[in-house]
Design an enzyme around this catalytic site. Structure first.
Site, PDB file in Angstrom:
ATOM      1  CB  CYS A 230      -0.930   0.006   1.206  1.00  0.00           C
ATOM      2  SG  CYS A 230      -1.946   1.503   1.284  1.00  0.00           S
TER       3      CYS A 230
ATOM      4  CD  GLU B 124      -5.996   2.027  -6.477  1.00  0.00           C
ATOM      5  OE1 GLU B 124      -6.428   3.025  -5.870  1.00  0.00           O
ATOM      6  OE2 GLU B 124      -6.099   0.879  -6.034  1.00  0.00           O
TER       7      GLU B 124
ATOM      8  NE  ARG C  10       2.659   0.810   3.355  1.00  0.00           N
ATOM      9  CZ  ARG C  10       3.809   0.170   3.472  1.00  0.00           C
ATOM     10  NH1 ARG C  10       4.213  -0.255   4.660  1.00  0.00           N
ATOM     11  NH2 ARG C  10       4.585  -0.030   2.420  1.00  0.00           N
TER      12      ARG C  10
ATOM     13  CD1 TRP D  64      -7.210   8.912  -1.681  1.00  0.00           C
ATOM     14  CD2 TRP D  64      -7.997   9.101   0.419  1.00  0.00           C
ATOM     15  NE1 TRP D  64      -6.200   9.421  -0.900  1.00  0.00           N
ATOM     16  CE2 TRP D  64      -6.652   9.563   0.388  1.00  0.00           C
ATOM     17  CE3 TRP D  64      -8.700   9.143   1.623  1.00  0.00           C
ATOM     18  CZ2 TRP D  64      -6.000  10.032   1.533  1.00  0.00           C
ATOM     19  CZ3 TRP D  64      -8.051   9.609   2.757  1.00  0.00           C
ATOM     20  CH2 TRP D  64      -6.708  10.050   2.697  1.00  0.00           C
TER      21      TRP D  64
END
Ligand code: ARG
Length: 382
Positions: free
Chosen positions: A71, A247, A74, A242
């Site tokens: 991720c 992506e 973070r 969010w």
């Protein structure tokens, strides 16, 4: 499958002890460590299980996000809102809490990172499983003329169809929630409008972009991973942040085995798609990502670009270093799919390690579905 052993392979008490020591130290409650540990030791001896306090799952879930090597978002781990729903163990109740999760996390567009934690896996007790990959996801249909919708969701879609689901069969039908308790047949629940959010995709410069009729949803809420805290597994613990524009623009819309939109976009841009060196794919991927970002902005839904998020990631690394912690990372996931070498993290090296608490892939209950690589090894962001 009822997993009750800590994924790290240590004993439950050892896993609990290392979590409690770290958690209570971070919360500046060192004086409570020994008494809490002896309580947990007794509980494990009697029941082969122990129950987290709210404070423990709250901080534990935040640590799990902080520890997620894949991720890039973070930096905001401390802002995670933890919804403790360990008392909800019926399918309809789980569905309702998932809807509320979506509404609260949406927060009128100012997306609030949120996790809802359903009951832990306990030996001999029914386990809660959400079959959906995300709480909002578009169905995919395989037809004689190719795919309609999201090809990545064909298996779950087929299962829902077999179970009598009657969708309109558009490119963007929200899948029902498929919720299983123990080894009973899962129940299907249509997601109410009030829990969903759609963003129509337009481009700031190209008016024709709207004619592509693309849209995406607003809240990415991964619902098929297992949260482990101090050796206790929570197999149903949907969480969201969010979106990062790439992506959607550079993967969900661009991948050949997803919505496969690069060629149609390049054609509208007037670029020759017969030669790779015209860089039609590259121009199309940038146009799509730009359109996604612009559209979320226009709808007032929070989204971030890959330059900003990677800078935020470096701020996260600096903070973690200052706190005396190591940041583990999976570089192949942290770098963006668009222009990775233009971001500050391109040159960085990360050590890959799963430390507890964390989010793990778990075996999909869906027939024919294989979990992504390294089962029970990797983390967030799929
Ligand atoms: N990559 C996934 C998708 O496109 C979402 C994963 C979670 N992403 C996030 N920004 N929290 O739907």
């Amino acid at each position: 499958m009822n997993r009750t052993e800590p994924l790290s392979g240590t004993s439950l008490y050892e896993a609990a002890e290392s979590f409690i020591r770290q958690c209570y130290t971070e919360l500046e409650k060192e004086d409570e460590i020994e008494s809490r540990l002896s309580e947990i030791e007794d509980e494990i001896r009697a029941h082969d299980h122990y129950e987290h306090t709210f404070e423990e799952i709250e901080h534990g879930a935040r640590m799990a996000w902080r520890n997620s090597p894949r991720c890039v978002g973070r930096l905001f781990w401390e802002t995670l809102v933890v919804r403790d729903r360990r008392d909800v163990d019926d399918a309809a109740g789980v569905h309702q809490e998932c809807n509320r999760h979506l509404e609260e996390a949406r927060n009128g567009g100012k997306i609030q990172p949120t996790i809802t934690i359903f009951p832990p896996a306990v030996r001999g007790e029914d386990q809660v499983r959400i079959w959906n990959h995300q709480l909002l996801r578009f169905a995919g249909y395989e037809t004689d003329d190719g795919f309609v919708g999201d090809p990545a969701q064909v298996e779950l879609t087929n299962y829902c169809l077999e179970r009598g689901w009657e969708p309109p069969r558009t490119e963007f039908d929200f899948l029902p929630h498929v919720i299983q308790i123990g080894d009973r047949d899962p129940k299907l629940f249509e997601v109410p409008e009030s829990a969903t959010g759609r963003v129509p995709i337009t481009h700031p410069k190209y008016e024709w972009f709207a004619d592509l009729d693309l849209q995406w949803y607003d809240v990415p809420a991964v619902s098929d991973m297992c949260l482990e805290i101090g050796g206790i597994q929570y197999p149903a613990a949907p969480f969201n942040g969010w979106y990062l524009a790439t992506e959607i623009g550079a993967r969900n819309f661009a991948d050949e085995d997803r919505y496969d939109m690069l060629a149609p976009v390049a054609e509208r841009l007037g670029i020759d798609t017969s030669e790779p060196e015209s860089l039609w794919r590259d121009e199309a991927v940038v146009a799509l990502t730009r359109a996604v970002h612009h559209s979320f902005d226009a709808e007032g839904v929070m989204i971030v670009d890959h330059h900003t998020v990677t800078e935020q990631f470096e701020a996260f690394e600096r903070r973690e270093k200052a706190a005396g912690r190591t940041v583990y990372g999976d570089w192949t996931w942290l770098i963006p799919p668009v222009s990775p070498a233009t971001t500050p993290i391109w040159k960085n090296k990360y050590e890959m390690k799963m430390v507890d608490p964390n989010f793990y892939y778990q075996e999909s209950p869906l027939e024919g579905e294989t979990p992504p690589e390294i089962v029970s090894m990797m983390s967030t962001d799929t």
